[in-house]
Design an enzyme around this catalytic site. Structure first.
Site, PDB file in Angstrom:
ATOM      1  CD1 TRP A  18       5.359  -5.607   9.867  1.00  0.00           C
ATOM      2  CD2 TRP A  18       6.579  -4.281   8.697  1.00  0.00           C
ATOM      3  NE1 TRP A  18       5.516  -6.192   8.560  1.00  0.00           N
ATOM      4  CE2 TRP A  18       5.911  -5.545   7.568  1.00  0.00           C
ATOM      5  CE3 TRP A  18       7.423  -3.451   7.987  1.00  0.00           C
ATOM      6  CZ2 TRP A  18       6.524  -5.653   6.460  1.00  0.00           C
ATOM      7  CZ3 TRP A  18       7.830  -3.491   6.595  1.00  0.00           C
ATOM      8  CH2 TRP A  18       7.408  -4.511   6.012  1.00  0.00           C
ATOM      9  CG  ASP A  25       5.804  -8.616  16.374  1.00  0.00           C
ATOM     10  OD1 ASP A  25       5.031  -9.190  15.620  1.00  0.00           O
ATOM     11  OD2 ASP A  25       6.779  -8.323  16.321  1.00  0.00           O
TER      12      ASP A  25
END
Lengths: 177, 149
Positions: A100, A119
């Protein structure tokens, strides 16, 4: 031939009567300004535009603190508290290539940077330093801009551990567009 | 009459440096828009990831057919992105120029905002199978053309 002589004489006299030497300068000036008012050829612009290799930005603040500037849009556990850093995953986890991306303003230089929140995946949730600032977060109908999904996509394991905040570029100043 | 003459000269100056119909191309803006709208899945250099298709050294393959050219605009990530028509066209051209490699001919016809605006009105619903089918068609057309050579 007389016809040509007459024609050129008439035209020359007309020109001399209608224009001045300074007028010619004025017209040439107009031509120059006209040429300069237009941007360069698109091809030349493409080459001339900087490739925007992200420079290492000036830093200030504690990267294990949720208030650290790069975390403006983060939603998760800070890898800096979990054995990793703002740029790297803790041992035993894998960084997701699918991320993101948002922009944050760096207080050290006042510029906006493009931040990729990669992540780290493959171990159960780190559980410390939860940070939810979510600036620019959108509902899932804008799936590339939503924090409420698991971004451990494209990794061997989809188990979420923590989040990094990597500078990938300098944001374009939309005002200068 | 004199005024008119001067303006004609001014216009001539414009024409000598502004190719008619060419749209502005700002690589910096295109790169930023790519980062904000595409890079999260397609990766910084367009290599993709797992189920995200590779654009690097490949994306130009789609320009070999009309449906393929349309496909690059009609994929949901492009068609339904938050970018305006002109900026979407610019990003597509930037992707082709920057990632396309040998898959793109240097003189390929650039996307324009008008073309993109019309095509994005029909976004694809099913993408994966359609993509496979398109590439198969392009491959068989290429083979056919080669056998005629």
């Amino acid at each position: 031939m007389n016809f040509l002589d007459d024609l050129f004489e008439r035209r020359s006299r007309q020109l001399a009567q209608r224009s001045s030497r300074r007028g010619v300068l004025k017209q040439l000036g107009g031509l120059l300004v006209g040429a300069a008012a237009v941007p360069l050829l698109p091809v030349a612009r493409a080459v001339a535009a900087p490739q925007a290799a992200p420079k290492a930005p000036k830093e200030m603040g504690d990267e294990s603190d949720c208030d650290y500037w790069r975390y403006c849009a983060i939603d998760g556990f800070l890898c800096s508290c979990c054995g990793g850093t703002k740029n790297s995953c803790p041992p035993g986890t894998e960084m997701s290539p699918i991320t993101w991306i948002g922009t944050c303003r760096n207080p050290a230089d006042g510029r906006n940077y493009v931040i990729s929140y990669n992540d780290c995946c493959g171990k159960s949730s780190c559980g410390i330093c939860l940070c939810q600032r979510d600036e620019g977060d959108r509902p899932p109908y804008r799936s590339d801009k939503t924090n409420d999904i698991n971004w451990c996509l494209g990794t061997a394991s989809a188990v979420y551990h923590c989040s990094t905040a990597i500078v990938v570029g300098v944001a374009l100043d939309k005002g200068a567009k | 009459m004199r005024k008119l003459g001067r303006w004609w000269l001014f216009a001539l100056g414009l024409l000598t440096v502004a190719p008619l119909g060419a749209e502005e191309f700002n690589a910096q803006r295109a790169r930023f828009n790519y980062q904000m709208s595409c890079q999260g899945c397609h990766a910084p250099d367009g290599v993709g990831a797992s189920t995200v298709p590779r654009m690097k050294d490949f994306v130009g393959t789609f320009l070999r057919s009309r449906a393929g050219r349309e496909f690059l605009v009609r994929v949901p990530g492009a068609a339904t992105s938050a970018l305006g028509d002109a900026e979407l066209a610019e990003v597509l051209n930037w992707i082709l120029l920057d990632f396309g490699g040998d898959s793109v001919k240097s003189d390929f016809r650039r996307y324009t905002g008008t073309e993109v605006g019309a095509l994005r009105k029909s976004p694809l619903f099913e993408v994966d199978r359609y993509r496979v089918q398109l590439l198969a068609e392009i491959a068989s057309n290429t083979m056919e053309n080669q056998s005629h050579d």
